[in-house]
Design a protein around this motif. Structure first.
Motif, PDB file in Angstrom:
ATOM      1  N   GLY A 120      24.493   6.795 -10.211  1.00 46.77           N
ATOM      2  CA  GLY A 120      23.799   6.222  -9.053  1.00 46.77           C
ATOM      3  C   GLY A 120      24.044   7.004  -7.779  1.00 46.77           C
ATOM      4  N   HIS A 121      25.287   7.408  -7.562  1.00 44.26           N
ATOM      5  CA  HIS A 121      25.597   8.193  -6.370  1.00 44.26           C
ATOM      6  C   HIS A 121      24.940   9.575  -6.426  1.00 44.26           C
ATOM      7  CE1 HIS A 121      29.420   5.618  -5.523  1.00 44.26           C
ATOM      8  NE2 HIS A 121      28.328   5.085  -5.022  1.00 44.26           N
ATOM      9  N   PHE A 122      24.903  10.164  -7.597  1.00 41.41           N
ATOM     10  CA  PHE A 122      24.253  11.469  -7.728  1.00 41.41           C
ATOM     11  C   PHE A 122      22.765  11.375  -7.388  1.00 41.41           C
ATOM     12  CE2 PHE A 122      22.022  14.692 -10.311  1.00 41.41           C
ATOM     13  CZ  PHE A 122      22.585  15.831  -9.748  1.00 41.41           C
ATOM     14  N   SER A 123      22.149  10.242  -7.703  1.00 41.03           N
ATOM     15  CA  SER A 123      20.718  10.079  -7.424  1.00 41.03           C
ATOM     16  C   SER A 123      20.435   9.966  -5.928  1.00 41.03           C
ATOM     17  CB  SER A 123      20.183   8.828  -8.134  1.00 41.03           C
ATOM     18  OG  SER A 123      20.673   7.639  -7.533  1.00 41.03           O
TER      19      SER A 123
ATOM     20  N   LYS B  42       0.812  -1.216   0.000  1.00 37.71           N
ATOM     21  CA  LYS B  42       0.000   0.000   0.000  1.00 37.71           C
ATOM     22  C   LYS B  42       0.849   1.270   0.000  1.00 37.71           C
ATOM     23  CE  LYS B  42      -4.155  -1.953   2.108  1.00 37.71           C
ATOM     24  NZ  LYS B  42      -5.145  -1.862   3.210  1.00 37.71           N
ATOM     25  N   ARG B  43       2.167   1.129   0.113  1.00 37.96           N
ATOM     26  CA  ARG B  43       3.026   2.315   0.079  1.00 37.96           C
ATOM     27  C   ARG B  43       3.168   2.878  -1.332  1.00 37.96           C
ATOM     28  NH1 ARG B  43       8.115   1.426   4.211  1.00 37.96           N
ATOM     29  NH2 ARG B  43       6.887   1.216   6.137  1.00 37.96           N
ATOM     30  N   GLY B  44       2.717   2.154  -2.312  1.00 44.15           N
ATOM     31  CA  GLY B  44       2.705   2.701  -3.657  1.00 44.15           C
ATOM     32  C   GLY B  44       3.830   2.208  -4.543  1.00 44.15           C
ATOM     33  N   LEU B  45       3.721   2.548  -5.822  1.00 49.29           N
ATOM     34  CA  LEU B  45       4.669   2.091  -6.834  1.00 49.29           C
ATOM     35  C   LEU B  45       6.061   2.654  -6.603  1.00 49.29           C
ATOM     36  CD1 LEU B  45       5.302   0.728  -9.589  1.00 49.29           C
ATOM     37  CD2 LEU B  45       4.515   2.840 -10.684  1.00 49.29           C
ATOM     38  N   CYS B  46       6.152   3.931  -6.268  1.00 47.34           N
ATOM     39  CA  CYS B  46       7.451   4.598  -6.147  1.00 47.34           C
ATOM     40  C   CYS B  46       7.683   5.128  -4.742  1.00 47.34           C
ATOM     41  CB  CYS B  46       7.559   5.761  -7.147  1.00 47.34           C
ATOM     42  SG  CYS B  46       7.616   5.225  -8.852  1.00 47.34           S
ATOM     43  N   HIS B  47       8.937   5.131  -4.357  1.00 51.98           N
ATOM     44  CA  HIS B  47       9.333   5.747  -3.099  1.00 51.98           C
ATOM     45  C   HIS B  47       9.233   7.268  -3.242  1.00 51.98           C
ATOM     46  CE1 HIS B  47      12.328   6.781   0.161  1.00 51.98           C
ATOM     47  NE2 HIS B  47      11.505   5.973   0.777  1.00 51.98           N
ATOM     48  N   ALA B  48       9.236   7.964  -2.112  1.00 51.58           N
ATOM     49  CA  ALA B  48       8.993   9.406  -2.129  1.00 51.58           C
ATOM     50  C   ALA B  48       9.962  10.168  -3.014  1.00 51.58           C
ATOM     51  CB  ALA B  48       9.052   9.947  -0.696  1.00 51.58           C
ATOM     52  N   TYR B  49      11.225   9.701  -3.076  1.00 55.64           N
ATOM     53  CA  TYR B  49      12.220  10.447  -3.838  1.00 55.64           C
ATOM     54  C   TYR B  49      12.325   9.989  -5.294  1.00 55.64           C
ATOM     55  CZ  TYR B  49      13.886  12.334   0.569  1.00 55.64           C
ATOM     56  OH  TYR B  49      13.977  12.980   1.761  1.00 55.64           O
ATOM     57  N   TRP B  50      11.542   8.988  -5.654  1.00 57.53           N
ATOM     58  CA  TRP B  50      11.582   8.471  -7.026  1.00 57.53           C
ATOM     59  C   TRP B  50      12.974   7.956  -7.388  1.00 57.53           C
ATOM     60  CZ3 TRP B  50       8.507  11.427 -11.347  1.00 57.53           C
ATOM     61  CH2 TRP B  50       7.170  11.497 -10.999  1.00 57.53           C
ATOM     62  N   ALA B  51      13.246   6.712  -7.091  1.00 56.38           N
ATOM     63  CA  ALA B  51      14.490   6.111  -7.568  1.00 56.38           C
ATOM     64  C   ALA B  51      14.529   6.243  -9.089  1.00 56.38           C
ATOM     65  CB  ALA B  51      14.544   4.638  -7.158  1.00 56.38           C
ATOM     66  N   PRO B  52      15.682   6.577  -9.669  1.00 54.24           N
ATOM     67  CA  PRO B  52      15.749   6.810 -11.125  1.00 54.24           C
ATOM     68  C   PRO B  52      15.639   5.515 -11.914  1.00 54.24           C
ATOM     69  CG  PRO B  52      17.934   6.935 -10.167  1.00 54.24           C
ATOM     70  CD  PRO B  52      16.989   6.787  -9.015  1.00 54.24           C
ATOM     71  N   ASN B  53      14.440   4.968 -11.978  1.00 59.69           N
ATOM     72  CA  ASN B  53      14.229   3.717 -12.703  1.00 59.69           C
ATOM     73  C   ASN B  53      13.134   3.893 -13.757  1.00 59.69           C
ATOM     74  OD1 ASN B  53      11.877   3.827 -11.213  1.00 59.69           O
ATOM     75  ND2 ASN B  53      12.298   2.010  -9.996  1.00 59.69           N
TER      76      ASN B  53
END
Length: 397
Positions: A360-363, A220-231
């Motif tokens: 990846g680190h920049f994200s 139920k937390r949803g498709l994406c995390h709050a910060y939007w992993a760059p995927n």
């Protein structure tokens, strides 16, 4: 007492072994500040609490340091002339111990990923040393500390079956089905079952296993995390938002019927896409499975020893990162750290590592969002990136 605690919205969503780990820490924490152990003290942060948390991360990182030492030893043992590989082993040690992402996630953002990655790298080292049962035991324990490592479980499963349960004596490395070892499969099964019983058994007896599962997999937390992993799903969400704006401007959509909830509103939640079809957990599972299929296929039918295993591990981690449900941005470290092992062996892998590590680190930058942290994260990333490029360039002229 209630069957479960719901005082905070940020529930304990790690497997039972991590709860035991925190329980052990609590016996030491009470000597620093007993108030940090009061569950109702939400957002409590005294100086003693912060000092204890930082110190506990540093001390548990000793396991990560030992795992790095074992990985470097595997690199050195690949050749008889060890002096030739002293430089690659040193570079690998620095790339792992000084990894920018792990440094900010654990020591600034504050988490305990160091010793967890230590367990993973140590299990990889044991498999490379052909100590298969030790490697399997370490990974089974790791899964019950943090279940995000299930991302790379297919690589472990296929490699252990291929290398430990079958013997390939043919010159081409093909599988000889008649050489299947039932004893080895039984031993692996016993390890998995015993570790799982030790972790989940008490909850099964008390009838609380469904509660544990619901916290481990909070769909139920949803498709994406709050910060939007760059995927892939970040691109999917961006496309949905762009089409929504376009639809509103062209009067194709009714603005009064479009929900105002944001997918980046802090505490994440379920969100229905406006134009594009909404994505379900099952859809992400299918996409992830399709993405990892080629890598596990190659690991089985075209084995390349430990190197092939690490390649498959990295690809499984990346596939899960790109298509998984509710992926955290820090999950990219699950691919970057093992890719460090490959980066010192071939120039092509070094190039891939530099691209993935830099992006990846920049994200991870959104994890540190206060103004005083801005120069710190920029400087640390610049230092690590410059070293990565210069050291690998000197290794592969």
């Amino acid at each position: 007492m209630p069957e479960h605690n719901a005082t905070s919205e940020w529930t304990l969503d790690y497997p039972p072994f991590f709860a035991w780990f925190e329980y052990a820490l609590s016996h030491i924490a009470k000597y620093f500040d007993p108030q940090m152990l009061v569950v109702e003290n939400l957002n409590y942060a005294s100086r003693a609490t912060i000092f204890f948390q930082r110190l506990s991360v540093i001390l548990t990182d000793t396991l990560f340091i030992y795992a790095v030492h074992e990985c470097c030893r595997c690199i050195k043992e690949k050749r008889a002339a060890k002096d030739i590989l002293e430089k690659p082993a040193f570079i690998l040690a620095v790339l792992l111990l000084w990894n920018f992402g792990l440094l900010i996630v654990d020591h600034i953002h504050f988490q305990y990923n160091g010793f967890l990655f230590g367990l993973m790298l140590l299990s990889v080292a044991r498999l490379c040393q052909k100590r298969y049962l030790e490697g399997a035991l370490l990974f089974a324990v790791l899964l019950h500390f943090k279940h995000i490592y299930i991302y790379v479980a297919p690589a472990y499963g296929i490699y252990l079956l291929r290398s430990y349960c079958f013997t390939a004596n043919n010159a081409d490395g093909s599988v000889k089905w008649r050489s299947f070892s039932f004893l080895h499969v039984t031993l692996l099964g016993l390890i998995v079952c015993l570790v799982s019983a030790l972790s989940l058994g008490p909850f099964l007896v008390l009838g609380q296993l469904p509660q544990v599962i619901s916290r481990l997999f909070p769909f139920k937390r949803g498709l994406c995390h709050a910060y939007w992993a760059p995927n892939f799903w970040a691109l999917y969400n961006a496309m949905d938002k762009a089409l929504t704006i376009l639809g509103l401007k062209c009067n194709f959509l009714d603005g009064t019927k479009i929900p105002k909830a944001s997918m980046t509103g802090g505490l994440v939640q379920e969100f229905q896409h406006t134009v594009l079809p909404s994505v379900t957990p099952l859809a992400t599972l299918i996409c992830t499975f399709i993405a990892i299929l080629p890598s596990v296929f190659c690991l089985w039918f075209k084995p390349q020893g430990p190197r092939g295993f690490v390649q498959c591990l990295v690809l499984c981690a990346l596939s899960s990162f790109m298509f998984g449900w509710h992926v955290h941005e820090k999950a990219i470290l699950l691919a970057i750290l093992p890719l460090s092992l490959l980066s010192i062996q071939r120039a092509k892998d070094a190039g891939i590592y530099l691209i993935l590590a830099t992006t990846g680190h920049f994200s991870l930058f959104p994890l540190l969002f206060t103004p005083p942290e801005l120069p710190i994260k920029i400087l640390l990333m610049l230092l690590f990136t410059v070293y990565s490029f210069s050291s690998l360039k000197s290794l592969f002229r």
